[in-house]
Design an enzyme around this catalytic site. Structure first.
Site, PDB file in Angstrom:
ATOM      1  N   HIS A  69       0.846  -1.193   0.000  1.00 36.59           N
ATOM      2  CA  HIS A  69       0.000   0.000   0.000  1.00 36.59           C
ATOM      3  C   HIS A  69       0.888   1.252   0.000  1.00 36.59           C
ATOM      4  CE1 HIS A  69      -2.811   3.096   1.290  1.00 36.59           C
ATOM      5  NE2 HIS A  69      -3.756   2.317   0.791  1.00 36.59           N
ATOM      6  N   GLU A 104      -3.322   2.460  -7.306  1.00 37.84           N
ATOM      7  CA  GLU A 104      -3.677   3.549  -6.399  1.00 37.84           C
ATOM      8  C   GLU A 104      -2.617   4.643  -6.530  1.00 37.84           C
ATOM      9  OE1 GLU A 104      -6.467   2.063  -2.986  1.00 37.84           O
ATOM     10  OE2 GLU A 104      -4.412   2.210  -2.308  1.00 37.84           O
ATOM     11  N   GLY A 127      -6.553   9.611  -0.060  1.00 35.37           N
ATOM     12  CA  GLY A 127      -6.746  10.299   1.210  1.00 35.37           C
ATOM     13  C   GLY A 127      -7.296  11.706   1.058  1.00 35.37           C
ATOM     14  N   SER A 168      -9.620   8.057  -3.435  1.00 31.76           N
ATOM     15  CA  SER A 168     -10.739   9.018  -3.400  1.00 31.76           C
ATOM     16  C   SER A 168     -11.957   8.560  -4.194  1.00 31.76           C
ATOM     17  CB  SER A 168     -10.273  10.405  -3.881  1.00 31.76           C
ATOM     18  OG  SER A 168      -9.336  10.947  -2.986  1.00 31.76           O
TER      19      SER A 168
HETATM   20  P1  13P Z   1      -9.284   6.842   0.027  1.00 31.73           P
HETATM   21  O1  13P Z   1     -10.451   6.212  -0.721  1.00 31.73           O
HETATM   22  O2  13P Z   1      -9.649   7.319   1.387  1.00 31.73           O
HETATM   23  O3  13P Z   1      -8.594   7.873  -0.824  1.00 31.73           O
HETATM   24  O4  13P Z   1      -8.220   5.655   0.270  1.00 31.73           O
HETATM   25  C1  13P Z   1      -7.936   4.766  -0.750  1.00 31.73           C
HETATM   26  C2  13P Z   1      -6.998   3.719  -0.243  1.00 31.73           C
HETATM   27  O5  13P Z   1      -5.875   4.008   0.110  1.00 31.73           O
HETATM   28  C3  13P Z   1      -7.489   2.334  -0.170  1.00 31.73           C
HETATM   29  O6  13P Z   1      -6.473   1.489   0.241  1.00 31.73           O
END
Ligand code: 13P
Length: 263
Positions: free
Chosen positions: A98, A170, A176, A216
């Site tokens: 991650h 991601e 975030g 997001s």
């Molecule tokens: P957000 O959807 O809060 O941006 O986070 C995504 C994430 O990091 C899932 O592992």
């Protein structure tokens, strides 16, 4: 054959064991999962015993994942958790690489490769995250970053283990509260690149590895990602931390993917 649709959430460092178990329990009553879809929930380590116990007792079809693990079977690694420990709890999946692990806790591609190798040796499913930083994107080397993360992260894996693999794209800049949501136009070329890199390495079976988008995601933008030809699912953070939130992002996704809501 149509590829399966995956949808899940990562609680990150949120929720007590009781809160996580209550989430899973409420989720079971709130959604009907269509054939061809797989849900997963990734709570913090401390919630895993309560959540896996509940999932076992209720025969839950939802995969329960861990947010990280160490590559060694055992040893002097204070604060770490092994694959065997996760399996003893009945965990279905482990999240590796991650962006927050890579960025905040300095995990290298090499570390992640060790973890992937161990998880696969143990027969654990892996959700491997890849994604470029804002700087890498600005300098137009996002594709190189993602290709490097995949080539190192998947180095030396046994092709027979590929059915255990799912990949989440991601981009760091989209994750975030400080993140800028990606646009589907940003995501499709990267999802295709992921498929190409894994396909080049592993052939047709590599091209079939599920590719998810995360960063997001919410109920308003989910359908735009789900509609992309190279996206097989969504990996959601904040928007899915409540059962209502999870349900509404899932509903928007399933309407797009299956043409029907979760009822
Ligand atoms: P957000 O959807 O809060 O941006 O986070 C995504 C994430 O990091 C899932 O592992």
């Amino acid at each position: 054959m149509a590829r399966r649709f995956l949808f899940g959430t990562n609680f990150k460092m949120n929720q007590t064991p009781a809160e996580s178990a209550a989430f899973l329990e409420a989720l079971a009553g709130a959604v009907v999962i269509p054939d061809g879809a797989q849900l997963f929930v990734i709570p913090p380590f401390t919630s895993l015993p309560a959540v896996t116990d509940l999932a076992g007792a209720t025969n839950s079809p939802v995969w329960i994942g861990a947010q990280n693990m160490h590559w060694a079977d055992a040893g002097a690694y204070t604060g770490e958790i092994s694959a065997a420990m996760l399996q003893a709890l009945g965990v279905d999946l482990v999240l590796l690489g991650h962006a927050e692990r890579r960025g905040l806790f300095h995990e290298s591609d090499r570390d992640i490769n060790r973890k992937v190798l161990t998880a696969f040796e143990r027969g654990l499913r892996v959700l491997l995250c890849v994604g470029e930083t804002a700087d890498e994107r600005a300098f137009d080397v996002g594709g190189e970053t993602v290709a490097r993360q995949l080539k190192i992260g998947l180095h030396d894996i046994d092709p027979a283990r590929l059915p255990l693999l799912q990949i989440a794209y991601e981009p760091v800049w989209s994750i975030g509260a400080a993140g800028v949501p990606a646009r589907p136009d940003d995501v499709e070329p990267m999802a295709r690149l992921i498929r190409d890199v894994v396909g080049e390495r592993f052939g047709e079976a590599g091209r079939d590895v599920p590719v998810l988008y995360g960063g997001s995601v919410d109920a308003a933008n989910a359908a735009g990602f789900v509609a992309l030809p190279d996206i097989d699912g969504l990996f959601v953070g904040r928007a899915a931390w409540t059962v209502d939130g999870f349900r509404s992002v899932l509903d928007a996704s399933l309407r797009e993917r299956f043409g029907r809501s979760i009822g």
